[in-house]
Structure formats: structure tokens, C-alpha cells
Design a protein around this motif. Sequence first.
Motif, PDB file in Angstrom:
ATOM      1  N   TYR A  19      32.471 106.576  74.825  1.00  0.00           N
ATOM      2  CA  TYR A  19      32.661 105.808  76.056  1.00  0.00           C
ATOM      3  C   TYR A  19      31.328 105.609  76.773  1.00  0.00           C
ATOM      4  CZ  TYR A  19      35.045 104.610  80.486  1.00  0.00           C
ATOM      5  OH  TYR A  19      35.507 103.972  81.617  1.00  0.00           O
ATOM      6  N   LEU A  53      26.357  90.609  75.579  1.00  0.00           N
ATOM      7  CA  LEU A  53      26.282  92.038  75.264  1.00  0.00           C
ATOM      8  C   LEU A  53      27.078  92.855  76.280  1.00  0.00           C
ATOM      9  CD1 LEU A  53      25.160  94.497  73.768  1.00  0.00           C
ATOM     10  CD2 LEU A  53      23.081  94.310  75.166  1.00  0.00           C
ATOM     11  N   ALA A 111      30.429  94.916  75.211  1.00  0.00           N
ATOM     12  CA  ALA A 111      30.446  96.369  75.395  1.00  0.00           C
ATOM     13  C   ALA A 111      31.557  96.789  76.352  1.00  0.00           C
ATOM     14  CB  ALA A 111      29.088  96.836  75.914  1.00  0.00           C
ATOM     15  N   THR A 112      31.879  95.949  77.329  1.00  0.00           N
ATOM     16  CA  THR A 112      32.986  96.250  78.242  1.00  0.00           C
ATOM     17  C   THR A 112      34.300  96.344  77.485  1.00  0.00           C
ATOM     18  OG1 THR A 112      31.862  95.136  80.080  1.00  0.00           O
ATOM     19  CG2 THR A 112      34.243  95.454  80.274  1.00  0.00           C
ATOM     20  N   GLY A 131      23.176  95.197  78.869  1.00  0.00           N
ATOM     21  CA  GLY A 131      23.438  93.762  78.912  1.00  0.00           C
ATOM     22  C   GLY A 131      23.342  93.202  80.318  1.00  0.00           C
ATOM     23  N   PHE A 191      29.156 102.875  75.035  1.00  0.00           N
ATOM     24  CA  PHE A 191      29.527 101.493  75.334  1.00  0.00           C
ATOM     25  C   PHE A 191      29.238 101.128  76.790  1.00  0.00           C
ATOM     26  CE2 PHE A 191      32.617 102.091  71.671  1.00  0.00           C
ATOM     27  CZ  PHE A 191      31.825 101.373  70.788  1.00  0.00           C
ATOM     28  N   CYS A 192      29.394 102.096  77.694  1.00  0.00           N
ATOM     29  CA  CYS A 192      29.058 101.820  79.096  1.00  0.00           C
ATOM     30  C   CYS A 192      27.561 101.579  79.259  1.00  0.00           C
ATOM     31  CB  CYS A 192      29.502 102.982  79.983  1.00  0.00           C
ATOM     32  SG  CYS A 192      31.296 103.113  80.191  1.00  0.00           S
ATOM     33  N   LEU A 231      25.570 100.392  76.889  1.00  0.00           N
ATOM     34  CA  LEU A 231      25.320  99.064  76.320  1.00  0.00           C
ATOM     35  C   LEU A 231      25.724  97.972  77.301  1.00  0.00           C
ATOM     36  CD1 LEU A 231      26.444  99.512  72.601  1.00  0.00           C
ATOM     37  CD2 LEU A 231      24.122  99.274  73.477  1.00  0.00           C
ATOM     38  N   GLN A 232      26.817  98.194  78.018  1.00  0.00           N
ATOM     39  CA  GLN A 232      27.212  97.244  79.064  1.00  0.00           C
ATOM     40  C   GLN A 232      26.126  97.138  80.122  1.00  0.00           C
ATOM     41  OE1 GLN A 232      29.816  98.702  81.967  1.00  0.00           O
ATOM     42  NE2 GLN A 232      30.622  96.721  82.586  1.00  0.00           N
ATOM     43  N   ALA A 286      34.655  97.113  74.303  1.00  0.00           N
ATOM     44  CA  ALA A 286      34.611  98.337  73.501  1.00  0.00           C
ATOM     45  C   ALA A 286      34.856  99.575  74.360  1.00  0.00           C
ATOM     46  CB  ALA A 286      33.255  98.441  72.792  1.00  0.00           C
ATOM     47  N   ALA A 287      34.299  99.593  75.576  1.00  0.00           N
ATOM     48  CA  ALA A 287      34.505 100.741  76.469  1.00  0.00           C
ATOM     49  C   ALA A 287      35.967 100.853  76.887  1.00  0.00           C
ATOM     50  CB  ALA A 287      33.610 100.607  77.700  1.00  0.00           C
ATOM     51  N   PRO A 326      33.261 100.845  83.428  1.00  0.00           N
ATOM     52  CA  PRO A 326      32.825  99.448  83.345  1.00  0.00           C
ATOM     53  C   PRO A 326      33.026  98.693  84.659  1.00  0.00           C
ATOM     54  CG  PRO A 326      34.000 100.051  81.358  1.00  0.00           C
ATOM     55  CD  PRO A 326      34.142 101.213  82.301  1.00  0.00           C
TER      56      PRO A 326
END
Length: 247
Positions: A21, A51, A55-56, A31, A24-25, A27-28, A58-59, A68
Motif C-alpha cells: 500500500y 502515473l 497508482a491510486t 506522479g 502505491f501511495c 508512486l501516486q 493500485a492503492a 490516496p
Amino acid sequence: VLATTSDFFIYSRSARPEMLYTLFCVLQMLGLMIAVRREERGLSTARGAALAWGATVAALLAKGPQHPAFFLIGTSLALVLRRPRLSPMKTLRLPLGVAFVAVAVLPYFAYLATQSTGALGFWAGQMVQDKPVALWLRPLRFFYPSAIVAGLAPWLVGIALALRDVWKRRHPSVVVLASCVVVTVVSLSFAGKLRHHYVLPAIPLCAVLAAAAAVDLFERVRVGEVSVRTLRTLGLEPRWRPPPRLT
């Protein structure tokens, strides 16, 4: 900095979904920052926004929408309050991003809701986390601010310097990161459950702030704006002799 924080050292070995988690956060957040920086330069924000919203999704699939949402709110607030202002709608492409997330995530959760008994009640309990503590009293426990502090050890000096820089210099990128951390901590403070690992997605943001503050501090020592004595007081020993101050 991140790899040597206490939270990363402890939870990177855990089988909980928090580290996925957190990935992905972060990566968000990356982006979002790319989109902001490109907007500042008058360039297209499509890549950064893509991106961030990917990523949101995916999170949300990894755990849930809380962090997110905190990062989106924090970034939007920073863009509105900073100088010069930027439009969150344009920079982050909010309408298109929200529509993309809805299309990508809602069918999956709708399927789970139809296949699992009590799914809606379970999700509501996890989101609201209601406990016999008055909502307005929950922040007075100061659990999540202290959890951030404990999770960042031993980089507390760097965070203190970063907070000072946010207050004095208000660098646009630093303001965005700091705003996301503040929104996260304040929002979590109203939660019913007290779970230290809830702050994990905010730890990488704090690590970036601490690293930026440390680099800035050493640069100011190098040019003579800060004395070596101050650096030694903080437990840091420079490996160079700063040049003499110019009058």
C-alpha cells in the motif's frame, strides 16, 4: 534516509499489505509531484497525472482509499494556498482521474459486495472505525503525531529543520509534501482505532523532507551561512572546512 527509519526497518519484513500500500501511495505522490513540476514549467501534466491515477487504483485495490484521498486533498490544498497558485483541476486532471478510478475500481468492489455476506458493514466499520470516544476528543490523544515522530527515528533533527524551512522559505515542492503529511496526520487523528502502521504511507514523504533539509543545511554551512559549531551541536561533523564569510 527512508531505509534507515525505524518504521521501514520494522515493517518492510512484515506480511501485512501496508508496505505494498505504501509503495502505491508513494508512486501516486511521485506522479502528483511530476504533474505539479511540469505545470510550473508550462508543460503537459498528462504523464504525471497518469502515473498518479494509475497508482491510486493500485492503492485502492491493495487496501483502501484513505491515504490516496489524503494525498490528493493535501496536494490540492497546497496548490490553492501557495504562491503562485495552480489549479488542481487542471494540474492533477481531477475530473478525468476520478472517472478513471471509478471505472477501474467500482466493478471489482461491486462484485465483492454481491458475493460476500456483510461486506458493506465490514467496509463501513473499517472506514469509520467507530469507538466509544467522542469524535472531537480523538485528536487530543496525539497518537498519530507521535507515531510519525517515532517512525522517523533517528531523523528527527532533519524533520525539525524541514518544518522550519516550510515555515520560513515555503519552497513550492516542500509545501506540497508537508501539506500531504499534515492532512494525513490530522485525518488519522479522528480515527477510532489506534494503529501505528496507518502512518506508513506518510513516512517516505517525511524522509524526502528530512533529506532535503539535511542537504540544505550542509549547503548553508559550506557557504558560511551557518556556523560549523551549530552543525556540531546537532551531532553532525562536516568533512570540509567552510570558506570564510565574505564581507
